[in-house]
Enzyme design. Structure first.
Site, short mmCIF file in Angstrom:
data_model
loop_
_atom_site.label_atom_id
_atom_site.label_comp_id
_atom_site.label_asym_id
_atom_site.label_seq_id
_atom_site.Cartn_x
_atom_site.Cartn_y
_atom_site.Cartn_z
N GLN A 12 0.83 -1.21 0.00
CA GLN A 12 0.00 0.00 0.00
C GLN A 12 0.87 1.26 0.00
OE1 GLN A 12 -2.42 0.66 3.49
NE2 GLN A 12 -3.71 2.18 2.46
N ASP A 34 10.60 -6.45 -3.95
CA ASP A 34 9.51 -7.08 -3.20
C ASP A 34 9.72 -8.59 -3.30
OD1 ASP A 34 6.50 -5.80 -2.26
OD2 ASP A 34 6.65 -7.98 -2.39
N ARG A 36 7.44 -10.55 -4.18
CA ARG A 36 6.62 -11.00 -5.31
C ARG A 36 6.80 -10.03 -6.48
NH1 ARG A 36 1.62 -7.79 -4.65
NH2 ARG A 36 2.03 -6.54 -2.82
N ASP A 52 13.85 -11.18 -1.24
CA ASP A 52 13.28 -11.52 0.06
C ASP A 52 14.04 -10.70 1.11
OD1 ASP A 52 12.54 -12.55 2.50
OD2 ASP A 52 12.81 -14.66 1.93
N TYR A 141 2.25 -7.81 16.11
CA TYR A 141 2.66 -6.71 15.23
C TYR A 141 3.24 -5.57 16.07
CZ TYR A 141 1.94 -2.82 11.90
OH TYR A 141 2.10 -1.73 11.07
N LYS A 145 6.99 -3.91 16.32
CA LYS A 145 7.21 -2.49 16.03
C LYS A 145 8.01 -1.82 17.16
CE LYS A 145 5.58 -2.10 11.96
NZ LYS A 145 6.52 -1.87 10.86
N1 LIG Z 1 -0.64 0.84 5.74
C1 LIG Z 1 -0.79 1.30 6.98
O1 LIG Z 1 -1.87 1.74 7.37
C2 LIG Z 1 0.42 1.32 7.89
C3 LIG Z 1 0.29 1.98 9.13
C4 LIG Z 1 1.37 1.98 10.01
C5 LIG Z 1 2.58 1.41 9.63
N2 LIG Z 1 2.69 0.77 8.43
C6 LIG Z 1 3.97 0.13 8.10
O2 LIG Z 1 4.43 0.53 6.84
C7 LIG Z 1 5.15 -0.56 6.21
C8 LIG Z 1 4.55 -0.86 4.85
O3 LIG Z 1 3.17 -1.10 5.02
P1 LIG Z 1 2.16 -1.36 3.82
O4 LIG Z 1 0.84 -0.89 4.29
O5 LIG Z 1 2.72 -0.88 2.55
O6 LIG Z 1 2.13 -2.97 3.84
P2 LIG Z 1 1.57 -3.97 2.72
O7 LIG Z 1 1.18 -5.22 3.42
O8 LIG Z 1 0.59 -3.29 1.84
O9 LIG Z 1 2.90 -4.24 1.85
C9 LIG Z 1 3.98 -4.96 2.34
C10 LIG Z 1 4.79 -5.47 1.16
O10 LIG Z 1 5.86 -6.24 1.69
C11 LIG Z 1 6.02 -7.37 0.86
N3 LIG Z 1 6.71 -8.42 1.63
C12 LIG Z 1 6.20 -9.24 2.57
N4 LIG Z 1 7.16 -10.07 3.01
C13 LIG Z 1 8.30 -9.75 2.36
C14 LIG Z 1 9.63 -10.24 2.39
N5 LIG Z 1 10.00 -11.23 3.19
N6 LIG Z 1 10.54 -9.65 1.58
C15 LIG Z 1 10.20 -8.64 0.75
N7 LIG Z 1 8.95 -8.15 0.67
C16 LIG Z 1 8.02 -8.69 1.47
C17 LIG Z 1 4.63 -7.76 0.42
O11 LIG Z 1 4.67 -8.53 -0.78
C18 LIG Z 1 3.98 -6.39 0.23
O12 LIG Z 1 4.11 -5.94 -1.11
C19 LIG Z 1 5.08 -1.71 7.22
O13 LIG Z 1 6.23 -1.71 8.02
C20 LIG Z 1 3.87 -1.38 8.04
O14 LIG Z 1 3.95 -1.95 9.32
C21 LIG Z 1 1.63 0.72 7.55
#
Ligand SMILES: NC(=O)c1ccc[n+]([C@@H]2O[C@H](COP(=O)([O-])OP(=O)(O)OC[C@H]3O[C@@H](n4cnc5c(N)ncnc54)[C@H](O)[C@@H]3O)[C@@H](O)[C@H]2O)c1
Length: 313
Positions: A12, A34, A36, A52, A141, A145
């Site tokens: 996202q 990523d 994937r 990864d 989670y 963090k």
């Molecule tokens: N979206 C929110 O509302 C939000 C809020 C607070 C914090 N965050 C933090 O921001 C960061 C990104 O969040 P996001 O919302 O984009 O998450 P998301 O789940 O949308 O995306 C995470 C991405 O990481 C990839 N991924 C998973 N395992 C992996 C691995 N082993 N190696 C490489 N890639 C891998 C997934 O394929 C995915 O594309 C995270 O640390 C999350 O905790 C997000």
């Protein structure tokens, strides 16, 4: 000049952050990675590699080949998915951060790591939630963090790595769907409004949480990395927020644009309990004072923009 590597670039946040980084620093200078393969538009716009993030060798090689000096580390397992598979969440979130920090230490990179409102727990003061306060999260989670915030501080203090980060609230965006967090309702509600005029919410109508529109979240990530280090008292995990939303309040705002919009509730006890353990309103004055943070979108502006873009498809 910056040479940037982004982990978890297809998620996202990454799907918004990567294009903005490429716009600011140059398309070829930002390597999206990523676990994937990503959508064609992300691949076409600049370099991409499957990596990864839990594999230190793979991260190290990608950083070396790209001559990266900055890593935006976004790969993670989010809150609701983490509760379904806590061991996976611990493994991915901690192993990837450790790998990134070690590579950054060896190859002298700066590191951005997002923490979350989920790092707080039920006995944290809820409104306002201070920058420095009690942190005893009850989700796996949140535990990753808090541990991550401390590890980033440690790598800065012990090894001089330029680690920085923010504690994001729930993020609202169109485009790539949210990845299984407790605040996903605030994205899904807009899709429901545009697609069928109704939405069934998994949180209670009056459960209030900090939120932010994605353009502000992207700006926060870039601005904290661009900040003058001599002004930073904190480095990692700056509280940042833009609005406080409950399903009731946001649905009333949506109804101004979609008068027949209907919301009903089918409360999921797991996600409701997570939401209850999080702050209502983070105090983000440290971010405002130390690097000039200020959100541009409030609920009214965000709602208008979200509906406009979703309607355009
Ligand atoms: N979206 C929110 O509302 C939000 C809020 C607070 C914090 N965050 C933090 O921001 C960061 C990104 O969040 P996001 O919302 O984009 O998450 P998301 O789940 O949308 O995306 C995470 C991405 O990481 C990839 N991924 C998973 N395992 C992996 C691995 N082993 N190696 C490489 N890639 C891998 C997934 O394929 C995915 O594309 C995270 O640390 C999350 O905790 C997000």
């Amino acid at each position: 000049m910056k040479r940037i590597l982004v982990t978890g670039a297809g998620g996202q946040i990454g799907s918004w952050l990567v294009p903005e980084l490429r716009r600011r620093y140059g398309e070829e200078d930002v390597l999206a990675t990523d676990i994937r393969t990503l959508a064609a538009e992300v691949l076409r716009a600049g370099p991409f590699q499957v990596v990864d993030a839990t594999n230190p060798k793979a991260i190290g090689q990608a950083v070396m080949r790209h001559h990266a000096d900055t890593i935006y580390h976004l790969a993670a397992i989010l809150s609701a998915v983490g509760e379904r598979d806590p061991r996976l969440a611990w493994h991915v979130n901690m192993a990837s951060l450790e790998a990134v920090l070690e590579v950054a230490r060896e190859q002298k990179c700066a590191v951005f790591t997002p923490s979350s409102v989920g790092a707080f727990g039920p006995n944290t003061p809820k409104d306002p939630t201070p920058q420095d306060t009690l942190m005893r999260p009850t989700t796996i989670y949140g535990i990753t963090k808090v541990a991550g915030e401390l590890l980033c501080d440690y790598y800065h203090r012990r090894h001089g790595v330029d680690t920085r980060g923010v504690r994001y609230p729930g993020l609202i965006s169109y485009g790539a769907p949210p990845g299984g967090g407790t605040t996903d309702w605030a994205v899904d509600i807009f899709r429901g409004a545009v697609e069928g005029g109704r939405y069934t919410c998994f949180l209670r109508s009056d459960t209030r949480l900090d939120m932010m529109y994605m353009p502000d979240a992207v700006r926060a990530a870039i601005d904290v990395m661009e900040a003058d280090p001599s002004r930073l008292v904190h480095r990692n995990a700056f509280n940042v927020t833009a609005m406080q939303l409950s399903p009731q309040v946001l649905s009333a705002e949506i109804r101004k644009h979609v008068p027949d919009f209907r919301i009903d509730y089918d409360v999921d006890p797991v996600r409701e309990a997570i939401a209850q353990s999080w702050p209502d309103h983070m105090d983000d004055s440290a971010a405002r004072e130390e690097w000039g943070w200020s959100p541009e979108y409030d609920m009214v502006a965000m709602t208008e923009d979200m509906l406009k873009h979703l309607r355009e498809g």
